[in-house]
Design a protein around this motif. Structure first.
Motif, PDB file in Angstrom:
ATOM      1  N   MET A 174       0.875  -1.268   0.083  1.00  0.00           N
ATOM      2  CA  MET A 174       0.128   0.085   0.028  1.00  0.00           C
ATOM      3  C   MET A 174       0.909   1.286  -0.148  1.00  0.00           C
ATOM      4  N   ASP A 175       0.201   2.205  -0.456  1.00  0.00           N
ATOM      5  CA  ASP A 175       0.906   3.407  -0.674  1.00  0.00           C
ATOM      6  C   ASP A 175       0.257   4.695   0.498  1.00  0.00           C
ATOM      7  N   LEU A 176       0.719   5.610   0.699  1.00  0.00           N
ATOM      8  CA  LEU A 176       0.411   6.674   1.379  1.00  0.00           C
ATOM      9  C   LEU A 176      -1.161   6.962   1.422  1.00  0.00           C
ATOM     10  N   HIS A 177      -1.519   7.107  -0.005  1.00  0.00           N
ATOM     11  CA  HIS A 177      -3.101   7.617  -0.256  1.00  0.00           C
ATOM     12  C   HIS A 177      -3.884   6.440  -0.173  1.00  0.00           C
ATOM     13  N   ASP A 178      -3.473   5.328  -0.069  1.00  0.00           N
ATOM     14  CA  ASP A 178      -4.553   3.909  -0.051  1.00  0.00           C
ATOM     15  C   ASP A 178      -5.085   4.172   1.295  1.00  0.00           C
ATOM     16  N   TYR A 179      -4.542   4.682   2.369  1.00  0.00           N
ATOM     17  CA  TYR A 179      -4.898   4.599   3.590  1.00  0.00           C
ATOM     18  C   TYR A 179      -6.217   5.520   3.917  1.00  0.00           C
ATOM     19  N   ILE A 180      -7.181   4.828   4.591  1.00  0.00           N
ATOM     20  CA  ILE A 180      -8.451   5.718   4.748  1.00  0.00           C
ATOM     21  C   ILE A 180      -8.269   6.927   5.681  1.00  0.00           C
ATOM     22  N   ASP A 181      -7.467   6.861   6.509  1.00  0.00           N
ATOM     23  CA  ASP A 181      -7.319   8.166   7.565  1.00  0.00           C
ATOM     24  C   ASP A 181      -6.469   8.929   6.579  1.00  0.00           C
ATOM     25  N   VAL A 182      -5.519   8.806   6.004  1.00  0.00           N
ATOM     26  CA  VAL A 182      -4.831   9.973   4.973  1.00  0.00           C
ATOM     27  C   VAL A 182      -5.909  10.443   4.044  1.00  0.00           C
ATOM     28  N   ALA A 183      -6.546   9.779   3.421  1.00  0.00           N
ATOM     29  CA  ALA A 183      -7.897  10.100   2.763  1.00  0.00           C
ATOM     30  C   ALA A 183      -8.500  11.246   3.176  1.00  0.00           C
ATOM     31  N   GLN A 184      -9.006  10.716   4.467  1.00  0.00           N
ATOM     32  CA  GLN A 184     -10.018  11.820   5.351  1.00  0.00           C
ATOM     33  C   GLN A 184      -9.221  13.004   5.743  1.00  0.00           C
ATOM     34  N   ASN A 185      -7.982  12.753   5.987  1.00  0.00           N
ATOM     35  CA  ASN A 185      -7.227  14.125   6.522  1.00  0.00           C
ATOM     36  C   ASN A 185      -6.534  14.843   5.205  1.00  0.00           C
ATOM     37  N   TYR A 186      -6.633  14.264   4.195  1.00  0.00           N
ATOM     38  CA  TYR A 186      -5.754  15.042   2.982  1.00  0.00           C
ATOM     39  C   TYR A 186      -5.972  16.514   2.785  1.00  0.00           C
ATOM     40  N   ASP A 187      -7.080  16.788   2.707  1.00  0.00           N
ATOM     41  CA  ASP A 187      -7.505  18.192   2.354  1.00  0.00           C
ATOM     42  C   ASP A 187      -7.062  19.232   3.668  1.00  0.00           C
ATOM     43  N   ASN A 188      -7.040  18.640   4.671  1.00  0.00           N
ATOM     44  CA  ASN A 188      -6.698  19.321   6.009  1.00  0.00           C
ATOM     45  C   ASN A 188      -5.126  19.839   5.869  1.00  0.00           C
ATOM     46  N   TYR A 189      -4.405  18.484   5.800  1.00  0.00           N
ATOM     47  CA  TYR A 189      -2.747  18.924   5.791  1.00  0.00           C
ATOM     48  C   TYR A 189      -2.328  19.623   4.721  1.00  0.00           C
ATOM     49  N   LEU A 190      -2.888  19.237   3.427  1.00  0.00           N
ATOM     50  CA  LEU A 190      -2.490  19.866   2.091  1.00  0.00           C
ATOM     51  C   LEU A 190      -2.730  21.350   2.311  1.00  0.00           C
ATOM     52  N   SER A 191      -3.931  21.732   2.829  1.00  0.00           N
ATOM     53  CA  SER A 191      -4.195  23.298   2.918  1.00  0.00           C
ATOM     54  C   SER A 191      -2.807  23.983   3.771  1.00  0.00           C
ATOM     55  N   VAL A 192      -2.489  23.364   4.754  1.00  0.00           N
ATOM     56  CA  VAL A 192      -1.484  23.786   5.461  1.00  0.00           C
ATOM     57  C   VAL A 192       0.018  23.702   4.745  1.00  0.00           C
ATOM     58  N   MET A 193       0.050  22.693   4.130  1.00  0.00           N
ATOM     59  CA  MET A 193       1.285  22.399   3.555  1.00  0.00           C
ATOM     60  C   MET A 193       1.404  23.494   2.164  1.00  0.00           C
ATOM     61  N   TYR A 194       0.359  23.801   1.497  1.00  0.00           N
ATOM     62  CA  TYR A 194       0.391  24.816   0.475  1.00  0.00           C
ATOM     63  C   TYR A 194      -0.001  26.308   0.963  1.00  0.00           C
ATOM     64  N   GLY A 195      -0.350  26.612   2.199  1.00  0.00           N
ATOM     65  CA  GLY A 195      -0.796  27.924   2.494  1.00  0.00           C
ATOM     66  C   GLY A 195      -2.148  27.920   2.233  1.00  0.00           C
ATOM     67  N   GLY A 196      -3.166  27.258   2.087  1.00  0.00           N
ATOM     68  CA  GLY A 196      -4.442  27.486   1.510  1.00  0.00           C
ATOM     69  C   GLY A 196      -4.725  26.996   0.460  1.00  0.00           C
ATOM     70  N   VAL A 197      -5.765  27.407  -0.310  1.00  0.00           N
ATOM     71  CA  VAL A 197      -5.964  26.973  -1.750  1.00  0.00           C
ATOM     72  C   VAL A 197      -4.918  27.596  -2.731  1.00  0.00           C
ATOM     73  N   ASP A 198      -4.529  26.648  -3.599  1.00  0.00           N
ATOM     74  CA  ASP A 198      -3.547  26.918  -4.439  1.00  0.00           C
ATOM     75  C   ASP A 198      -4.152  27.533  -5.785  1.00  0.00           C
ATOM     76  N   LYS A 199      -4.458  28.810  -5.895  1.00  0.00           N
ATOM     77  CA  LYS A 199      -5.232  29.462  -6.685  1.00  0.00           C
ATOM     78  C   LYS A 199      -4.320  29.433  -8.185  1.00  0.00           C
ATOM     79  N   ALA A 200      -3.143  29.581  -8.134  1.00  0.00           N
ATOM     80  CA  ALA A 200      -2.343  29.199  -9.507  1.00  0.00           C
ATOM     81  C   ALA A 200      -2.723  27.978  -9.949  1.00  0.00           C
ATOM     82  N   LEU A 201      -2.632  27.084  -9.101  1.00  0.00           N
ATOM     83  CA  LEU A 201      -2.847  25.463  -9.753  1.00  0.00           C
ATOM     84  C   LEU A 201      -4.062  25.399 -10.518  1.00  0.00           C
ATOM     85  N   LEU A 202      -5.355  26.040  -9.567  1.00  0.00           N
ATOM     86  CA  LEU A 202      -6.604  26.101 -10.334  1.00  0.00           C
ATOM     87  C   LEU A 202      -6.970  26.731 -11.404  1.00  0.00           C
ATOM     88  N   ASP A 203      -6.334  27.992 -11.417  1.00  0.00           N
ATOM     89  CA  ASP A 203      -6.485  28.799 -12.557  1.00  0.00           C
ATOM     90  C   ASP A 203      -5.720  28.171 -13.907  1.00  0.00           C
TER      91      ASP A 203
END
Length: 263
Positions: free
Chosen positions: A1-30
């Motif tokens: 299994m890899d990191l993203h296959d775990y249920i706990d990682v998927a459930q928390n992914y948005d939470n820690y990614l927001s901190v990692m990238y300092g919020g919504v990555d507007k440049a990426l979405l644009d």
């Protein structure tokens, strides 16, 4: 299994990614919104869609978009988020090397580091060929790669499996504080970064009440290596950028825009 296959990682992914990238990555979405506007008239597929950041952003803006991810846990989170937004989307589990869809698309997206989870050149080519079969004539594929950084990888070659580095602290889906550490090593022969992510859940007094270890592997790919792989897989290079603001490519982060070549 890899990191993203775990249920706990998927459930928390948005939470820690927001901190990692300092919020919504507007440049990426644009960036992906502009690509969808330019190339997505025949439908878009978001490959390795994760919890749906790009997928849902495009769907909310009226683009015809499907999503797929290797992780069933990630797909489940993405589906629930789509339903919460009142969106009825085709989001399905599948490996980018062999997924099947009943339709073809004019634009395929592999955002962030999705392509880098393929850890051999054979897997990379298999994925490119499979995606090519799901593209309409002249269809566009965009993906990211990282080229090996000699200085950075030199340090990682000597990293031990338990040599953890603190990454960030965030609040998980249950409202608890967690700290994330990772230990990354690098094999210069395979060009694979591998290691573990350690999640520490903290109690009210800051004491560690739970520890979870989750593995991760990703492959670095040299720019010239990628150029040959692209040609062998039936694509031509339209553009290569160094970031989502479309700055010139360097030897590090590479964002590829590729066009399917007809036989």
């Amino acid at each position: 299994m890899d990191l993203h296959d775990y249920i706990d990682v998927a459930q928390n992914y948005d939470n820690y990614l927001s901190v990692m990238y300092g919020g919504v990555d507007k440049a990426l979405l644009d960036f992906y919104s502009e690509l969808a506007a330019g190339y997505g008239q025949g439908g878009v597929i978001d490959i390795a869609c994760g919890t749906g950041a790009v997928l849902l952003h495009l769907a909310q803006r009226g683009f015809d978009v499907d999503g797929t991810d290797l992780s069933e846990a990630m797909v489940d989170v993405s589906r629930k988020k789509a339903a919460g937004l009142g969106l009825s989307l085709n989001i399905f589990a599948g490996n980018m090397t062999d997924f099947t869809s009943a339709r073809k698309y004019s634009l395929a997206i592999i955002a962030r580091s999705g392509f880098m989870h393929l850890t051999t050149p054979g897997e990379q080519r298999k994925a490119l060929l499979n995606i090519r079969e799901h593209l309409l004539p002249g269809g566009i594929l965009t993906l990211n790669t990282f080229a090996p950084n000699i200085e950075l990888q030199y340090g990682q070659i000597k990293t031990s499996p338990d040599d953890y580095t603190f990454r960030l602290e965030y609040v998980n889906a249950d409202g608890q504080r967690e700290k994330i550490y990772n230990a990354i090593s690098y094999d210069p022969v395979t060009q694979v970064m591998s290691g573990d992510w350690k999640f520490e859940t903290l109690g009210g007094d800051g004491e560690v009440i739970e520890t979870r270890i989750r593995p991760l592997k990703m492959r670095q790919t040299y720019k010239t290596e990628m150029e040959y792989l692209i040609e062998l897989s039936g694509f031509e290079i339209v553009s290569v950028y160094g970031d989502y603001d479309r700055n010139p490519a360097s030897n590090g982060n590479l964002i590829w825009i590729l066009r399917k070549i007809e036989n």
